[in-house]
Scaffold this motif. Structure first.
Motif, PDB file in Angstrom:
ATOM      1  N   PHE A 155      41.740  42.294  27.897  1.00 12.44           N
ATOM      2  CA  PHE A 155      40.897  42.042  28.967  1.00 12.44           C
ATOM      3  C   PHE A 155      40.461  40.394  29.057  1.00 12.44           C
TER       4      PHE A 155
ATOM      5  N   ILE B 153      35.484  41.369  28.335  1.00 11.07           N
ATOM      6  CA  ILE B 153      36.435  40.095  28.502  1.00 11.07           C
ATOM      7  C   ILE B 153      36.531  39.359  27.327  1.00 11.07           C
TER       8      ILE B 153
ATOM      9  N   LEU C 241      34.667  45.714  31.964  1.00  9.50           N
ATOM     10  CA  LEU C 241      35.876  45.301  31.131  1.00  9.50           C
ATOM     11  C   LEU C 241      35.479  44.459  30.123  1.00  9.50           C
TER      12      LEU C 241
ATOM     13  N   ARG D  77      42.792  42.036  34.715  1.00 12.29           N
ATOM     14  CA  ARG D  77      41.639  42.370  35.276  1.00 12.29           C
ATOM     15  C   ARG D  77      42.117  42.541  36.717  1.00 12.29           C
TER      16      ARG D  77
ATOM     17  N   HIS E 242      34.323  40.227  35.762  1.00 12.11           N
ATOM     18  CA  HIS E 242      34.264  41.403  34.577  1.00 12.11           C
ATOM     19  C   HIS E 242      33.936  42.638  35.020  1.00 12.11           C
TER      20      HIS E 242
END
Lengths: 628, 317
Positions: free
Chosen positions: A383, A378, A376, A389, A589
């Motif tokens: 995100f 971030i 993801l 998340r 993440h």
């Protein structure tokens, strides 16, 4: 009118047809017996167990009591072996025979320097030795290779290796501490790519050079502080901190000791013709021939320093890159085994191959190839919101991911892949539970509530990015279905050629950049089965798969604490805590998905094989033999 | 004829230059960084610093114009550069691979011509006969099946029906000609299958047209044997379109070798190209494409010249 022409044409056609048939029929004889009927008489005798195997002292046998090397910190996660055990051999190991192996790709390197390529390490591993290696039977245990024994100082920062006496290169030169120092300093030199041969760098005192900025002078300035020759048979390694994982990275097949006398002459050992011309290798086999794109052949090293090894007289590796061709060659009996747990087939195809060959070939599992995850970004909305998340981590269906994308051959896992909390324990955690159970339904409801709290009750549009290799596209498509169904997150899947995908992920690296991607399906290849590999691959700043340079003091703290902890159980407890925190996703993440499974396809007549813990080692083939 | 040849050869140089520009620019336009491909092989770890240093080492950090001039000046000297992938001179590997691909392509087109021309002629001289129907079905099937599929199909038929496949490995034709033929005949057949069908079709239609010409009737009227009528007056005139098609098909065969070499484990240029593409090995990809493009241009040039030599109407046009 046409009568005069017709016979001529018909004769022509018949000749062409006969030629083709002749070619087909002429080659229709059964392939030569791989064991080689013409093998010398002594080749069939049954030798005693190799002496070197017995004398290669594993760490547990070497004083001092501080433990020469920390044992494997955590037992590998248990997953039932799917295949039936190989039948017991009719007798002990036998010498002789030519084995034909399939290589899944051509070799890129013949020199381990900077090498990260699996197809390459398979090729050069048989030619050289490491200081230490993973045991052939207890494949997670580090034992000696060139090193007869070793010691670790009380604070765990200095390793002293004692080499076998009398080992020679095939050109007759002695293999000694100078070769080890020269080889290791090359791998440690920051001017050179780290690859997998230099993975031990992360623990050792860093090698320093005169000018690293533009590589104008790569002369090492602190050699003695890193790797030092004590005498001809003794080498000392100095670490920046105590670490049990260090020795494992020395034990992988990439960390080879090369002939220092050739390297000092500037001979490029990355070129096979130089290896053939100078003939200075130490391993169980000697390179006889390499034809790029087609094959390489090696012969038994008659002067190998491990008495009685290897067993095969000769190995012929054929480069078979297309799955259909590999299947056809196995079914035709033209190859005896794949030379790695890689054959470009899916799990189902591997299982089918066992069936179609009436179990003449066995697909041996390796359950530690790579940890698969959903990355993801971030740095980008939404995100950057940890609630989103967290929701995604809860909504992803690991069981479906495994069943549909990995053909049921993998297993859902938590962030530290069973090396901290057991996989069984982790399977009861929120997000890991099957979605058709009450626990799974609870996870979905919680995920939906989190999305609403984050301001996305109806989901959002997103772009998935995948590299066009392996099963990534299938994986992302399963994830997309879950997230669309449960959270309303939808969007296209962008597929890119492998290097282009990496380039795109890399756009998120610069501190002031947000990156051009949002979500991506990606795996992290595990070289050794140790938590340090997971931290360095995913959860530390600058880690390979941490493209957004996500960082938290919590994870850094746990990493620092566990890496110097020499007691495996205490280390495990620290990592268990870290893993729970990572899985709670208050800040993370990387959504951990599934551990994949890889397969070594091997004929039942080949004995002495024990599957390694990961796909990245176990290629010397010195313990394999034919039971025919 | 000389003027015609000069004109044709004159077009050759700008065509080749254009090819180098297109190849170079396209390679840089497609996404993907060779340094990244090398460092991240098998999902391995690397640092940003390692990436930067490798770009310096590969020379991909330099301006594109500098890289292009460097590459083209190397080409002129016969130096195709150093592979990003295995670190050796590209020319060394090309030297090993080119003869293999040429042999495969020659065998493929040879098989195609040897089988297709008689088939086309037979079909033309016996229209609507069983052999004509068979020939038409064959050409239809041959043209419809892509090369990669015919390769896989042939492999499957052999393995399922006879439990046999061509021997593994590759034997040099000068060292072991019989093993070489056994290894290459099947891929050559798969490679030439499409061309066989295509050439047979062209031969048939060309021959049928010729058979209706007045001079054919004249030849027969003056009492020439049918065999001579067909070979000297018929086939000789029908060969022009066949020649053009064969030349053009020969170039197309290089494309087919990419897949066929992969399926049948033939260490030729096609396989090298695929591996190089996966590795983002710019020097190798560029070298292979330039050489293939060059060979196609040369073949077309030769066909043009031959055509002009065979048919005076063309060179005087």
């Amino acid at each position: 009118m046409l009568s005069s022409l017709k016979p001529a044409l018909i004769v022509g056609l018949v000749i062409v047809t006969l030629m083709l048939l002749g070619v087909a029929c002429g080659g229709a004889e059964a392939p030569a017996a791989s064991t080689g009927a013409s093998a010398p008489a002594e080749a069939t005798e049954t030798p005693a167990q190799p002496a070197a195997q017995a004398t290669a002292v594993p760490h547990t046998a070497t004083p001092p009591p501080e433990a020469t090397v920390r044992p494997t910190s955590t037992p590998a996660p248990t997953i039932a072996a799917r295949t039936a055990p190989t039948p017991l051999p009719s007798s002990g190991p036998k010498h002789g025979g030519t084995v034909r192996m399939a290589a899944y790709a051509d070799t890129k390197d013949w020199d381990p320097l900077g090498s990260s390529s699996l197809s390459s390490v398979i090729s050069y591993s048989q030619l050289y030795n490491q200081l230490v290696q993973f045991d052939n039977v207890d494949t997670g245990l580090v034992v000696g290779d060139l090193a007869e024994s070793w010691e670790v100082n009380p604070d765990g920062t200095q390793y002293t290796f004692h080499l076998h006496d009398g080992v020679t290169w095939t050109d007759g030169e002695a293999l000694d501490a100078d070769d080890v120092v020269t080889s290791m300093l090359r791998y440690g030199n920051p001017c050179n790519g780290r690859g997998r041969s230099g993975l031990w760098r992360q623990y050792a005192i860093p090698v320093e050079v005169v000018n690293i900025t533009d590589k104008t002078d790569c002369t090492v300035t602190n050699a003695d502080q890193v790797v030092r020759k004590i005498d001809d048979l003794t080498v000392e390694f100095n670490l920046a901190f105590a670490s049990g994982a260090f020795i494992k990275f020395l034990a992988i097949d990439y960390a080879k000791v090369l002939p220092g006398h050739l390297l000092e002459q500037g001979i490029d050992l990355n070129q096979s013709e130089n290896i053939l011309a100078h003939g200075a290798t130490s391993g169980p086999f000697i390179l006889e021939e390499y034809q790029s794109g087609n094959h390489y052949k090696v012969n038994r090293n008659p002067d190998y320093f491990k008495d009685g090894l290897p067993y095969f007289d000769r190995i012929e590796h054929f480069i078979i890159t297309t799955p259909a061709t590999f299947i056809a060659q196995v079914e035709a009996g033209q190859v005896d085994m794949a030379n790695a747990a890689a054959n470009n087939l899916t799990a189902t195809e591997n299982y089918d191959l066992e069936t179609s060959t009436n179990s003449e070939y066995v697909a041996h599992d390796v359950f530690g190839g790579a940890t698969r995850g959903l990355m993801l970004n971030i740095k980008r909305e939404p995100f950057d919101n940890h609630l989103v998340r967290q929701a995604i981590n809860l909504a992803v269906d690991r069981q479906k991911h495994n069943a549909r994308a990995l053909h049921g051959a993998g297993r859902g896992h938590c962030p530290l892949v069973g090396l901290a909390n057991s996989l069984e324990e982790c399977e009861s955690w929120p997000g890991m539970r099957p979605k058709d159970t009450p626990g799974g339904q609870e996870d979905i409801a919680k995920a939906q509530a989190l999305m609403a709290e984050a301001g996305y009750p109806d989901g959002f549009e997103v772009q998935y990015t995948v590299r066009q290799v392996g099963t990534y596209a299938a994986e992302c498509s399963v994830i997309k279905q879950d997230l669309e169904e449960y959270l309303g997150i939808t969007g296209p899947i962008e597929t890119l050629p492998s290097a282009a995908g990496y380039a795109k992920y890399g756009t998120a690296r610069p501190p002031d950049a947000k990156g051009d991607w949002e979500m991506a399906c990606q795996a992290d290849g595990m070289t050794v089965y140790d938590v340090d590999a997971i931290y360095a691959g995913i959860f530390l700043k600058g880690a390979t798969r941490n493209y957004t340079d996500w960082e938290t003091p919590e994870v850094n703290g746990w990493f620092e604490e566990q890496k110097v902890e020499l007691d495996p159980e205490k280390r495990r407890v620290i990592n268990m805590e870290a893993e729970r925190w990572l899985h709670d996703f208050s800040n993370n993440h990387w959504v951990s998905l599934t551990l994949g499974r890889n397969f070594w396809v091997i004929h039942r007549d080949i004995k002495g094989f024990h599957a390694p813990d990961t796909v990245q080692y176990g290629f010397k083939q010195e313990h394999l033999w034919f039971d025919r | 004829m000389r003027q015609y040849a000069i004109k044709r050869i004159g077009l050759f140089i700008p065509t080749v230059l254009l090819v180098t520009v297109i190849v170079f620019v396209v390679m840089r336009l497609i996404p993907g960084d060779p340094a990244l491909a090398i460092l991240s092989a098998d999902d391995a770890a690397y640092t940003e610093d390692e990436l930067r240093l490798l770009r310096i080492e590969l020379g991909t950090d330099r301006p594109l114009v500098v890289q292009y001039i460097d590459w083209v000046s190397g080409l002129v000297r016969g130096d195709f550069g150093t592979s990003f992938w295995w670190g050796g001179p590209v020319m060394d590997r090309l030297g090993e691979r080119i003869p293999v691909t040429i042999e495969l392509a020659v065998l493929g087109i040879g098989l195609a011509v040897v089988c297709a021309v008689p088939l086309g002629v037979l079909s033309a001289i016996k229209p609507d006969s069983p052999i004509d129907y068979l020939s038409r079905v064959f050409t239809l099937v041959g043209i419809s099946i892509p090369t990669f599929f015919s390769g896989i199909l042939l492999t499957l038929i052999l393995i399922r029906s006879f439990g046999w496949l061509p021997p593994l490995g590759y034997a040099d034709i000068w060292e072991d000609p019989w093993a070489n033929v056994k290894q290459l005949m099947l891929p050559a057949l798969a490679l030439g299958f499409y061309d066989m069908a295509f050439i047979a079709r062209v031969t048939r239609s060309s021959m049928m047209e010729i058979l209706r010409e007045d001079y054919m009737r004249t030849a027969r009227a003056k009492g020439l044997a049918e065999r001579l009528v067909l070979s000297r007056h018929g086939l000789k005139n029908a060969v022009l379109p066949i020649l053009t098609i064969s030349g053009w098909q020969f170039g197309r065969l290089f494309g087919g070798t990419v897949i066929i070499e992969k399926i049948f484990l033939i260490p030729g240029v096609g396989q090298l190209l695929i591996d190089a593409v996966y590795q983002r090995d710019f020097p190798t990809i560029q070298a292979v494409i330039v050489i293939v493009a060059l060979s196609i241009v040369v073949i077309n040039l030769l066909v043009d010249l031959l055509y002009g030599w065979l048919d005076p109407r063309i060179r005087y046009a």
